[in-house]
Design an enzyme around this catalytic site. Sequence first.
Site, short mmCIF file in Angstrom:
data_model
loop_
_atom_site.label_atom_id
_atom_site.label_comp_id
_atom_site.label_asym_id
_atom_site.label_seq_id
_atom_site.Cartn_x
_atom_site.Cartn_y
_atom_site.Cartn_z
N SER A 1 0.84 -1.22 0.00
CA SER A 1 0.00 0.00 0.00
C SER A 1 0.86 1.26 0.00
CB SER A 1 -0.96 0.00 1.20
OG SER A 1 -0.28 0.32 2.39
N GLU A 2 1.93 1.25 0.75
CA GLU A 2 2.77 2.46 0.83
C GLU A 2 3.48 2.74 -0.50
OE1 GLU A 2 2.86 4.92 2.79
OE2 GLU A 2 1.47 4.02 4.21
#
Length: 276
Positions: free
Chosen positions: A41-42
């Site tokens: 996600s990052e």
Amino acid sequence: MKTLKTKNIKLFQSFIWNFYAHFGRDFPWRQTTNPYHILVSEIMLQQTQANRVIPKYEAFIKNFPTLEKLANAEFKTLLYYWQGLGYNRRALYLQQLAQAIIKKYHGQVPSTQKTLVSLPGIGRYTAAAIQAFAFNQASMVIETNIRTVFIYHFFPKQKQVSDQEIITLINQTVDKKNPREWYWALMDYGAIMKSLIGNSSQQSKHYTKQSKFVGSNRQIRGQIVRLLIANPMVLEEILQKIKKPKGQITPILDKLVAEKMITIRKGKYQIVTRLE
DNA sequence: TTCCTGTGAG
DNA sequence: CTCACAGGAA
């Protein structure tokens, strides 16, 4: 540098927590503590709006649920799932990351700043974010939304606020008991503030105006990658399809080869099948 | 410190 | 056309 009084730290924290209780956002990557999922996600969230990431993240995790699955996937497949996110080099970093973590760290996502930053595609921000969101460590997270919050609250009149000034305040105010949610709260507040009052980060020293996209190398690079996902081709074909001077196209191709996004096989440029 | 980068929305 | 998404690499 500003030093805040304990009372003001408490006030600021109460304000942020109160905001979060009422307007905090929910995202799929906030419903997991799986470090690998948070890592994905990052990387996706770098330079990309959260709402655009949601469906891509879900499809990606569904298809590559573990670090091992990602490490062993065909790179072209990854690019397929990356379509629509932009900055496809991040897909390359992500697979290199998965492979490096398996090889060097027995498949466990590291949790120290130094080790995280040594991995491809992870810089200071992403390392700190993984520490906070995956491991609930009170790291120093600074990004655009958080910058907005601190400029608005603590430097309302000042032009050219440096990150160094903001960083000391971030360190003073971070909620050490719950850094994971604290940074979610700060980001949510900053994001909503931006949509309501505009981007006060333009007061930041680090604000830069965006360069033109049409006709730029970045646009051509995107076109080349898209062409090659469909079909391997020789230089002449590429030059023919992308109507730009050879002198502009070949340096881009060279760079793509250098970063191992594409290779030359039998005279044809193609997306790499598997990373080495 | 400077350079680099994809896609979508308005 | 301009801007959001600016953080990572060299």
